[in-house]
Motif scaffolding. Structure first.
Motif, PDB file in Angstrom:
ATOM      1  N   GLN A   1       0.831  -1.201   0.000  1.00 28.41           N
ATOM      2  CA  GLN A   1       0.000   0.000   0.000  1.00 28.41           C
ATOM      3  C   GLN A   1       0.869   1.256   0.000  1.00 28.41           C
ATOM      4  O   GLN A   1       0.653   2.175  -0.801  1.00 28.41           O
ATOM      5  CB  GLN A   1      -0.905   0.015   1.230  1.00 28.41           C
ATOM      6  CG  GLN A   1      -2.150  -0.850   1.130  1.00 28.41           C
ATOM      7  CD  GLN A   1      -3.030  -0.713   2.356  1.00 28.41           C
ATOM      8  OE1 GLN A   1      -2.561  -0.815   3.484  1.00 28.41           O
ATOM      9  NE2 GLN A   1      -4.299  -0.471   2.131  1.00 28.41           N
ATOM     10  N   ALA A   2       1.840   1.308   0.897  1.00 28.16           N
ATOM     11  CA  ALA A   2       2.697   2.490   1.012  1.00 28.16           C
ATOM     12  C   ALA A   2       3.483   2.740  -0.272  1.00 28.16           C
ATOM     13  O   ALA A   2       3.641   3.883  -0.705  1.00 28.16           O
ATOM     14  CB  ALA A   2       3.645   2.326   2.199  1.00 28.16           C
ATOM     15  N   ALA A   3       3.987   1.680  -0.882  1.00 32.14           N
ATOM     16  CA  ALA A   3       4.738   1.827  -2.130  1.00 32.14           C
ATOM     17  C   ALA A   3       3.865   2.400  -3.234  1.00 32.14           C
ATOM     18  O   ALA A   3       4.291   3.276  -4.005  1.00 32.14           O
ATOM     19  CB  ALA A   3       5.316   0.478  -2.555  1.00 32.14           C
ATOM     20  N   LEU A   4       2.621   1.941  -3.315  1.00 30.32           N
ATOM     21  CA  LEU A   4       1.725   2.423  -4.363  1.00 30.32           C
ATOM     22  C   LEU A   4       1.249   3.849  -4.087  1.00 30.32           C
ATOM     23  O   LEU A   4       0.912   4.585  -5.012  1.00 30.32           O
ATOM     24  CB  LEU A   4       0.529   1.483  -4.513  1.00 30.32           C
ATOM     25  CG  LEU A   4       0.864   0.057  -4.956  1.00 30.32           C
ATOM     26  CD1 LEU A   4      -0.405  -0.723  -5.248  1.00 30.32           C
ATOM     27  CD2 LEU A   4       1.770   0.054  -6.177  1.00 30.32           C
ATOM     28  N   TRP A   5       1.213   4.252  -2.808  1.00 29.52           N
ATOM     29  CA  TRP A   5       0.904   5.652  -2.509  1.00 29.52           C
ATOM     30  C   TRP A   5       1.970   6.565  -3.109  1.00 29.52           C
ATOM     31  O   TRP A   5       1.669   7.647  -3.589  1.00 29.52           O
ATOM     32  CB  TRP A   5       0.848   5.876  -0.996  1.00 29.52           C
ATOM     33  CG  TRP A   5      -0.305   5.198  -0.324  1.00 29.52           C
ATOM     34  CD1 TRP A   5      -1.471   4.776  -0.910  1.00 29.52           C
ATOM     35  CD2 TRP A   5      -0.402   4.857   1.065  1.00 29.52           C
ATOM     36  NE1 TRP A   5      -2.284   4.192   0.036  1.00 29.52           N
ATOM     37  CE2 TRP A   5      -1.663   4.233   1.255  1.00 29.52           C
ATOM     38  CE3 TRP A   5       0.434   5.021   2.164  1.00 29.52           C
ATOM     39  CZ2 TRP A   5      -2.085   3.774   2.501  1.00 29.52           C
ATOM     40  CZ3 TRP A   5       0.012   4.567   3.400  1.00 29.52           C
ATOM     41  CH2 TRP A   5      -1.237   3.952   3.563  1.00 29.52           C
ATOM     42  N   ILE A   6       3.223   6.103  -3.093  1.00 26.89           N
ATOM     43  CA  ILE A   6       4.316   6.914  -3.631  1.00 26.89           C
ATOM     44  C   ILE A   6       4.283   6.939  -5.154  1.00 26.89           C
ATOM     45  O   ILE A   6       4.441   7.991  -5.780  1.00 26.89           O
ATOM     46  CB  ILE A   6       5.679   6.386  -3.138  1.00 26.89           C
ATOM     47  CG1 ILE A   6       5.784   6.532  -1.613  1.00 26.89           C
ATOM     48  CG2 ILE A   6       6.830   7.126  -3.820  1.00 26.89           C
ATOM     49  CD1 ILE A   6       7.033   5.914  -1.022  1.00 26.89           C
ATOM     50  N   THR A   7       4.065   5.791  -5.770  1.00 25.75           N
ATOM     51  CA  THR A   7       4.091   5.715  -7.239  1.00 25.75           C
ATOM     52  C   THR A   7       2.824   6.256  -7.874  1.00 25.75           C
ATOM     53  O   THR A   7       2.812   6.590  -9.062  1.00 25.75           O
ATOM     54  CB  THR A   7       4.289   4.266  -7.705  1.00 25.75           C
ATOM     55  OG1 THR A   7       3.169   3.454  -7.262  1.00 25.75           O
ATOM     56  CG2 THR A   7       5.581   3.687  -7.145  1.00 25.75           C
ATOM     57  N   GLY A   8       1.735   6.348  -7.097  1.00 27.28           N
ATOM     58  CA  GLY A   8       0.478   6.830  -7.656  1.00 27.28           C
ATOM     59  C   GLY A   8      -0.256   5.798  -8.474  1.00 27.28           C
ATOM     60  O   GLY A   8      -1.108   6.150  -9.307  1.00 27.28           O
ATOM     61  N   GLU A   9       0.045   4.509  -8.245  1.00 31.03           N
ATOM     62  CA  GLU A   9      -0.594   3.441  -9.030  1.00 31.03           C
ATOM     63  C   GLU A   9      -1.927   2.983  -8.443  1.00 31.03           C
ATOM     64  O   GLU A   9      -2.436   1.941  -8.839  1.00 31.03           O
ATOM     65  CB  GLU A   9       0.349   2.239  -9.129  1.00 31.03           C
ATOM     66  CG  GLU A   9       1.579   2.473  -9.970  1.00 31.03           C
ATOM     67  CD  GLU A   9       2.439   1.225 -10.083  1.00 31.03           C
ATOM     68  OE1 GLU A   9       2.050   0.286 -10.798  1.00 31.03           O
ATOM     69  OE2 GLU A   9       3.508   1.192  -9.430  1.00 31.03           O
ATOM     70  N   THR A  10      -2.476   3.730  -7.511  1.00 30.29           N
ATOM     71  CA  THR A  10      -3.762   3.345  -6.941  1.00 30.29           C
ATOM     72  C   THR A  10      -4.850   3.424  -8.010  1.00 30.29           C
ATOM     73  O   THR A  10      -4.974   4.422  -8.711  1.00 30.29           O
ATOM     74  CB  THR A  10      -4.134   4.252  -5.760  1.00 30.29           C
ATOM     75  OG1 THR A  10      -4.056   5.617  -6.194  1.00 30.29           O
ATOM     76  CG2 THR A  10      -3.165   4.054  -4.608  1.00 30.29           C
ATOM     77  N   LYS A  11      -5.656   2.355  -8.113  1.00 30.74           N
ATOM     78  CA  LYS A  11      -6.693   2.274  -9.138  1.00 30.74           C
ATOM     79  C   LYS A  11      -8.050   2.761  -8.652  1.00 30.74           C
ATOM     80  O   LYS A  11      -8.915   3.100  -9.443  1.00 30.74           O
ATOM     81  CB  LYS A  11      -6.829   0.831  -9.622  1.00 30.74           C
ATOM     82  CG  LYS A  11      -5.537   0.192 -10.097  1.00 30.74           C
ATOM     83  CD  LYS A  11      -4.988   0.860 -11.335  1.00 30.74           C
ATOM     84  CE  LYS A  11      -3.738   0.130 -11.835  1.00 30.74           C
ATOM     85  NZ  LYS A  11      -3.161   0.792 -13.024  1.00 30.74           N
ATOM     86  N   GLY A  12      -8.267   2.758  -7.353  1.00 27.97           N
ATOM     87  CA  GLY A  12      -9.554   3.164  -6.810  1.00 27.97           C
ATOM     88  C   GLY A  12      -9.379   3.729  -5.408  1.00 27.97           C
ATOM     89  O   GLY A  12      -8.371   4.366  -5.105  1.00 27.97           O
ATOM     90  N   CYS A  13     -10.350   3.483  -4.542  1.00 29.36           N
ATOM     91  CA  CYS A  13     -10.282   3.985  -3.172  1.00 29.36           C
ATOM     92  C   CYS A  13      -9.461   3.055  -2.283  1.00 29.36           C
ATOM     93  O   CYS A  13      -9.346   1.862  -2.562  1.00 29.36           O
ATOM     94  CB  CYS A  13     -11.684   4.145  -2.600  1.00 29.36           C
ATOM     95  SG  CYS A  13     -12.694   5.367  -3.487  1.00 29.36           S
TER      96      CYS A  13
END
Length: 308
Positions: free
Chosen positions: A159-171
């Motif tokens: 989760q933390a890694a994707l917060w940095i990369t901006g790869e979140t797809k939804g909520c």
């Protein structure tokens, strides 16, 4: 049985598939393939670019298929017992669509993996394992560094890694304890805006990471009282502290333990200072391990729900 599992061995994948003619009266067709699951031992031992070479050359290959890493033996994954799906492969294909609901794993297609490997970039791949009750689970990620698996990130670290990369797809949902209010809050963030800036001062390289989280209160457990003026600022501050700790944990693991730039810091240097990047790219894992990273987190709660 709705599915038939065929096990074949060979020095190469092409040889193993060719042996399929001795086991099946039907031609093996890969045009409808949806999933590739790579075993942990294979992913650690051999470069994935070589392992996946057959798919890059086969005209039946479907480049949108999803690539996952098995924790342990890949064959054991296929022996899992999903609750509703008729087969493990159908479960994994459907499970990958859940990426719009959570950042506890990633979804990467064969094409995305091949592009990253060809460019010499590190990447995260979804981890699948079988739980003690026999049910398969997709959670966490494997860290691919220089084409090989070097370790794992937990679901929370992912989760933390994707917060940095901006790869979140939804909520995404974050649990935040607030002892001062005798409450535990579930905050739902549907808008996460990261900004990564490389800096160069006196030939010293550093990074500044700013992330803004905009969301709402999805749940409040504990004290049933109505929130008062100023309580939201307290909750936002607690959330910022929880998020910052998560980010520091994953940065330390990626930099010190794995030296794997799955966050794409190197790409930003290449884009901003291409000439400098040419001189450091060969030693980038060592350089990346020692780069100072400043984290700034801002949380805004824009909705509290009907009862508050």
């Amino acid at each position: 049985m709705p599915t038939w599992r065929l096990t074949l061995t060979g020095a190469t994948f092409a040889e193993a598939i060719n042996k399929g003619a001795t086991r099946s009266e039907r031609t093996l067709f890969f045009g409808h393939q949806k999933i590739i699951v790579l075993g942990e031992e294979l992913a650690r031992r051999d470069a994935l670019q070589s392992v996946l070479d057959w798919w890059t050359r086969n005209r039946e290959s479907y480049v949108a298929i999803n690539v996952l890493l098995a924790e342990g033996d890949a064959a054991a994954i296929m022996e899992g017992r999903p609750e509703f799906a008729r087969s493990v492969s159908m479960f994994l294909n459907d499970e990958m669509q859940q990426v719009i609901k959570t950042t506890r794993f990633v979804k990467h297609s064969l094409q995305e993996v091949l592009v990253a490997l060809d460019a010499g970039e590190d990447i995260l791949l979804a981890r699948v394992k079988v739980l003690p009750d026999g049910k398969p689970q997709v959670a966490g990620t494997g860290v691919i560094h220089r084409g090989r698996l070097v370790g794992w990130l937990s679901p929370e670290e992912t989760q933390a890694a994707l917060w940095i990369t901006g790869e979140t797809k939804g909520c995404d949902v974050l649990v935040v304890p607030v002892p001062e209010l005798d409450n535990v809050f579930s905050l739902e963030f549907c808008k996460i805006k990261p900004e990564i800036k490389p800096k160069m001062e006196n030939e010293s390289l550093s990074f500044e990471v700013k992330i803004e989280f905009n969301g709402r209160i999805a749940e409040k457990m504990g004290n049933p009282g109505i929130l008062k003026a100023g309580d939201l600022q307290l909750v936002e501050g607690k959330a910022e502290a929880v998020i910052t700790e998560r980010l520091q944990q994953v940065m330390s693991k990626l930099q010190r333990q794995y030296r794997a730039d799955v966050l794409g810091f190197g790409r930003r240097i290449e884009k901003k200072w291409p000439h400098r990047w040419e001189g450091m790219k060969e030693q980038w894992p060592q350089i990346f391990a020692g780069i100072p990273v400043t984290l700034q987190v801002k949380v805004k709660i824009l909705g509290t729900g009907l009862v508050s």
